[in-house]
Design an enzyme around this catalytic site. Structure first.
Site, PDB file in Angstrom:
ATOM      1  N   ARG A 256      43.258  49.458  45.528  1.00 28.71           N
ATOM      2  CA  ARG A 256      43.262  50.796  44.974  1.00 28.71           C
ATOM      3  C   ARG A 256      41.875  51.416  45.092  1.00 28.71           C
ATOM      4  NH1 ARG A 256      47.823  51.012  45.422  1.00 28.71           N
ATOM      5  NH2 ARG A 256      49.470  51.481  43.927  1.00 28.71           N
ATOM      6  N   GLU A 285      42.334  61.024  48.276  1.00 29.48           N
ATOM      7  CA  GLU A 285      43.007  60.882  49.570  1.00 29.48           C
ATOM      8  C   GLU A 285      43.721  62.189  49.918  1.00 29.48           C
ATOM      9  OE1 GLU A 285      45.524  57.471  49.088  1.00 29.48           O
ATOM     10  OE2 GLU A 285      43.839  56.112  48.773  1.00 29.48           O
ATOM     11  N   HIS A 302      45.336  54.574  53.774  1.00 28.38           N
ATOM     12  CA  HIS A 302      46.223  54.031  52.732  1.00 28.38           C
ATOM     13  C   HIS A 302      47.553  53.619  53.352  1.00 28.38           C
ATOM     14  CE1 HIS A 302      47.119  54.089  48.156  1.00 28.38           C
ATOM     15  NE2 HIS A 302      47.803  53.125  48.759  1.00 28.38           N
TER      16      HIS A 302
END
Length: 336
Positions: A256, A285, A302
């Site tokens: 994370r 992001e 990600h």
């Protein structure tokens, strides 16, 4: 029939089973129209009047605070840091997740990033594209000390993959005693050593060891993070901790954003106190930050879960939980 909003992105990109399952059971489905990770305010604006939410890593706090209709959050994935669980309990909103489907994809990406960092694969690719050819040297996983922070589903899978690379040692750090899991993996490593010995191959023996965080940070040639984002792990890798790593070491975070302090990592890399890093997750992001300037940093989007099969499994399992819930059936992976 329930109204279902899908905030996660992507959704059903390569496999349509999840949406077909929802539609065939009579549910109305609206998918994230922005084709990117939604901001908290955008989740609220789009999903406030829906009965169920199929969510990714979007911060759901504003939605849960304001909604009066939402009955179920079905998480595509394993992390729950973006879901305000106490508030969900207070408002009687059920929560489910898909904890197992993601593990194969994230663990394999982690191994790939390890090899890439240590052998400078991406760097060599960029050199060729600039018309250069320096044939950079690197190090192998074999004979190295590999540190794994967090020994849950993904951390254990990473360790099992590593055995075949024959690192010198695999160092495990976790809040709870992982001796049983370590014993099972040590047996596998010992069997591989015996087999290699019978074949006349003296390729070395892998040793597993559970250690404290301080030992993990100081002893690892490459350290990979597999813990959730909690108050106790936020900014865990800040300047003081990063400076205790070997200057020849590499850091990987596929867990994370927020666990690694990106500003402090920048400082350590700028001063060449770390050999390199790879981040698949970020505070914000999409990522447009300063770490892009370093040649010894690999940045990915990600995409730990983004293998065709694992993503399809995650989406299907999340959709199945929605169908079960509105059919009055027990949830398979209920959180609350």
């Amino acid at each position: 029939m329930a109204n279902v909003f899908v905030s996660t992105y992507p959704f059903c990109r390569s496999d349509k089973q999840a949406i077909e399952h929802l539609l065939s059971n009579g549910h109305h489905v609206v998918i994230n129209p922005l084709e990117r990770k939604m901001k908290p305010s955008e989740v609220l604006e789009n999903a406030e009047n829906f009965d169920a939410l199929i969510a990714g890593t979007e911060d759901l706090t504003p939605l849960v605070e304001k909604t009066s209709k939402l009955q179920l959050i079905s998480r595509v994935g394993v992390g729950l840091d973006s879901v305000p669980l106490d508030l969900c309990r207070k408002k009687s909103i059920s929560v489910a997740y898909t904890p197992d489907a993601v593990s194969p994809a994230v663990s394999e990406l982690t191994i790939g990033l390890m090899v890439d960092l240590m052998r400078q694969v991406s760097f060599a690719d960029r050199e060729i594209r600039r018309g250069l050819w320096t044939r950079p040297y690197g190090n192998r996983l074999g004979g190295s000390s590999i540190g794994i922070l967090g020994f849950g589903r993904i951390g254990k899978r990473v360790a099992s993959h590593l055995i075949g690379f024959l690192p010198k040692e695999i160092l495990v750090c976790d809040l709870v005693d992982k001796s049983k899991d370590i014993e099972e993996l040590q047996k596998l490593a010992d069997e591989l050593y015996k087999l290699n010995s019978k074949l006349g191959k003296n390729w070395g023996k892998v040793t597993f060891k559970q250690v404290e965080l301080s030992d993990l940070v100081q002893s690892s040639d490459i350290l990979t993070i597999h813990v959730p984002l909690l108050e106790s792990t936020k900014n865990m890798f800040q300047l003081e901790v990063l400076n205790r790593m070997k200057s020849s070491a590499f850091l990987i975070n596929t867990a994370r954003g927020g666990i690694v302090n990106e500003g402090d990592l920048y400082q350590v890399l700028k001063s060449k106190r770390l050999a390199g890093a790879s981040l698949d997750v970020f505070d914000e992001e999409p990522y447009f930050g300063a770490l892009k300037e370093f040649e010894n940093v690999i940045l990915t989007q990600h995409m730990g879960s983004c293998s065709n099969d694992c993503r399809a499994d995650m989406e299907r399992e999340a959709a199945e939980e929605v169908v079960r819930f509105f059919n009055g059936e027990p949830l398979v992976s209920r959180v609350i």
